[in-house]
Scaffold this motif. Structure first.
Motif, PDB file in Angstrom:
ATOM      1  N   ILE A  63      36.519 -47.631   5.062  1.00  0.00           N
ATOM      2  CA  ILE A  63      37.465 -47.275   6.121  1.00  0.00           C
ATOM      3  C   ILE A  63      36.707 -46.953   7.405  1.00  0.00           C
ATOM      4  O   ILE A  63      35.528 -46.602   7.384  1.00  0.00           O
ATOM      5  CB  ILE A  63      38.348 -46.072   5.742  1.00  0.00           C
ATOM      6  N   SER A  64      37.412 -47.080   8.502  1.00  0.00           N
ATOM      7  CA  SER A  64      36.924 -46.616   9.793  1.00  0.00           C
ATOM      8  C   SER A  64      37.861 -45.517  10.277  1.00  0.00           C
ATOM      9  O   SER A  64      38.905 -45.249   9.660  1.00  0.00           O
ATOM     10  CB  SER A  64      36.914 -47.768  10.804  1.00  0.00           C
ATOM     11  N   CYS A  65      37.528 -44.902  11.388  1.00  0.00           N
ATOM     12  CA  CYS A  65      38.457 -43.942  11.995  1.00  0.00           C
ATOM     13  C   CYS A  65      39.795 -44.619  12.279  1.00  0.00           C
ATOM     14  O   CYS A  65      40.868 -44.023  12.121  1.00  0.00           O
ATOM     15  CB  CYS A  65      37.875 -43.385  13.289  1.00  0.00           C
ATOM     16  N   TRP A  66      39.713 -45.891  12.695  1.00  0.00           N
ATOM     17  CA  TRP A  66      40.900 -46.661  13.051  1.00  0.00           C
ATOM     18  C   TRP A  66      41.822 -46.841  11.845  1.00  0.00           C
ATOM     19  O   TRP A  66      43.037 -46.997  12.008  1.00  0.00           O
ATOM     20  CB  TRP A  66      40.466 -48.027  13.587  1.00  0.00           C
ATOM     21  N   ASN A  74      50.389 -46.271  17.205  1.00  0.00           N
ATOM     22  CA  ASN A  74      50.740 -44.900  17.579  1.00  0.00           C
ATOM     23  C   ASN A  74      49.590 -43.896  17.478  1.00  0.00           C
ATOM     24  O   ASN A  74      49.801 -42.702  17.596  1.00  0.00           O
ATOM     25  CB  ASN A  74      51.918 -44.419  16.726  1.00  0.00           C
ATOM     26  N   GLY A  75      48.377 -44.382  17.219  1.00  0.00           N
ATOM     27  CA  GLY A  75      47.249 -43.476  17.080  1.00  0.00           C
ATOM     28  C   GLY A  75      47.192 -42.774  15.744  1.00  0.00           C
ATOM     29  O   GLY A  75      46.353 -41.899  15.523  1.00  0.00           O
ATOM     30  N   ALA A  76      48.078 -43.182  14.825  1.00  0.00           N
ATOM     31  CA  ALA A  76      48.076 -42.644  13.462  1.00  0.00           C
ATOM     32  C   ALA A  76      48.392 -43.809  12.530  1.00  0.00           C
ATOM     33  O   ALA A  76      47.751 -44.855  12.608  1.00  0.00           O
ATOM     34  CB  ALA A  76      49.088 -41.506  13.327  1.00  0.00           C
ATOM     35  N   SER A  77      49.363 -43.658  11.637  1.00  0.00           N
ATOM     36  CA  SER A  77      49.789 -44.747  10.766  1.00  0.00           C
ATOM     37  C   SER A  77      51.244 -44.511  10.409  1.00  0.00           C
ATOM     38  O   SER A  77      51.856 -43.549  10.872  1.00  0.00           O
ATOM     39  CB  SER A  77      48.928 -44.806   9.494  1.00  0.00           C
TER      40      SER A  77
END
Length: 306
Positions: A63-66, A74-77
């Motif tokens: 995983i990445s931060c993204w 939305n900057g989240a999921s």
């Protein structure tokens, strides 16, 4: 007494939070537009942007931060709980990274006080990124990234450079241009009549007591379930979330249990204010909250596909 002061005074009297915890709200103007922020070192921001999206930074490269903070949406999921590098589910719903450095604390519990501290904790947590060492060693072997880091930092990639670059990148993740900000700046045509009614109701019922300031939240702690249960009982005290871009960040609450904004509004009014809102009030407040959506890199923030 203005709604902001009435709501805050009532909650303070109950002992549930201290007015001193609030980051100096302007009681004449409880919500403020996003400030313009000076652009720091663009070369270092570029390093941070690259690291943010690179799964090689995690222990197993999964995983990445993204992966949990999708800045193309939305900057989240859209998931109630994201999974870390070790495959285990996170204990709480993922907050958006947009405008996160405008909050006075980080994470739902607010136990981390700075952006560098938040990044370091995520890198080192075995259930999030799995540890900083292997990832950094892996990235050092990338000649393109190594050259970019040397140009920006005049040294090889190390943990302090990773933390600094990601911190600068996080501070760049602001979402200006929300219609409500335009209205606050004097554009009287920026909101519809329904949206203005929603803003008036948002204030009169007391929502603004906790959701105020430049980030429309994010600047105090609050106990949830004051009058009626709300979501999972733990943690009992949470950092109040920002409502910027809230129309795009379903599911809601620390446990991701509210699937849509209308449900969240009804539940919050009952649990925190002991009010049962009418369908018209819910529709108006929902419409108002839709005006808090800003833009990133010239594109409106949007909800991810579910």
């Amino acid at each position: 007494m203005p709604a902001l002061l009435l709501g805050a005074a009532t909650l303070a009297a109950s002992g549930l939070f201290s007015l001193r915890a609030v980051a100096a709200p302007d009681t004449r103007r409880p919500v403020l537009p996003l400030p313009s922020r000076p652009a720091p070192d663009q070369a270092r921001i570029a390093v941070g942007e690259r690291l943010f999206a690179d799964p090689r930074l995690s222990l197993h490269g999964r995983i990445s931060c993204w992966s949990c903070h999708d800045v193309s949406t939305n900057g989240a999921s859209a998931r109630p709980f994201d999974r870390g590098d070790d495959g285990t589910a996170m204990p709480l719903n993922t907050p958006t990274v947009f405008n996160s450095t405008l909050n006075f604390r980080f994470t739902w519990t607010g136990h981390i006080t700075s952006a560098p501290g938040m990044i370091a904790a995520s890198l080192r947590n075995p259930h999030v990124m799995g540890g900083d060492g292997p990832g950094i060693e892996r990235l050092r072997r990338d000649p393109v990234l190594a050259a970019q880091v040397r140009a920006a930092y005049h040294r090889e990639l190390d943990e302090p450079a990773v933390i600094d670059a990601l911190t600068l990148y996080l501070r760049s993740l602001t979402t200006p241009g929300a219609r409500f900000d335009q209205w606050l700046a004097g554009n009287r045509r920026a909101l519809t009549a329904q949206e203005r009614r929603g803003w008036a109701r948002f204030q009169s019922v007391g929502c603004v007591s906790c959701h105020q300031g430049v980030n429309i939240g994010g600047n105090l702690f609050q106990r949830h379930g004051i009058f009626h249960p709300l979501a999972s009982p733990n943690p009992a005290v949470l950092r109040v979330p920002s409502l910027r871009n809230v129309a795009t960040t379903a599911p809601y609450f620390h446990d991701g249990s509210a699937p849509d904004l209308s449900t969240a509004i009804l539940s919050m009014a009952r649990a925190q204010l002991d009010i049962t809102l009418s369908p018209g009030d819910v529709a108006d407040i929902t419409a108002f909250l839709g005006t808090l959506t800003g833009s990133y890199k010239g594109r409106p923030v949007r909800a991810p596909r579910r």
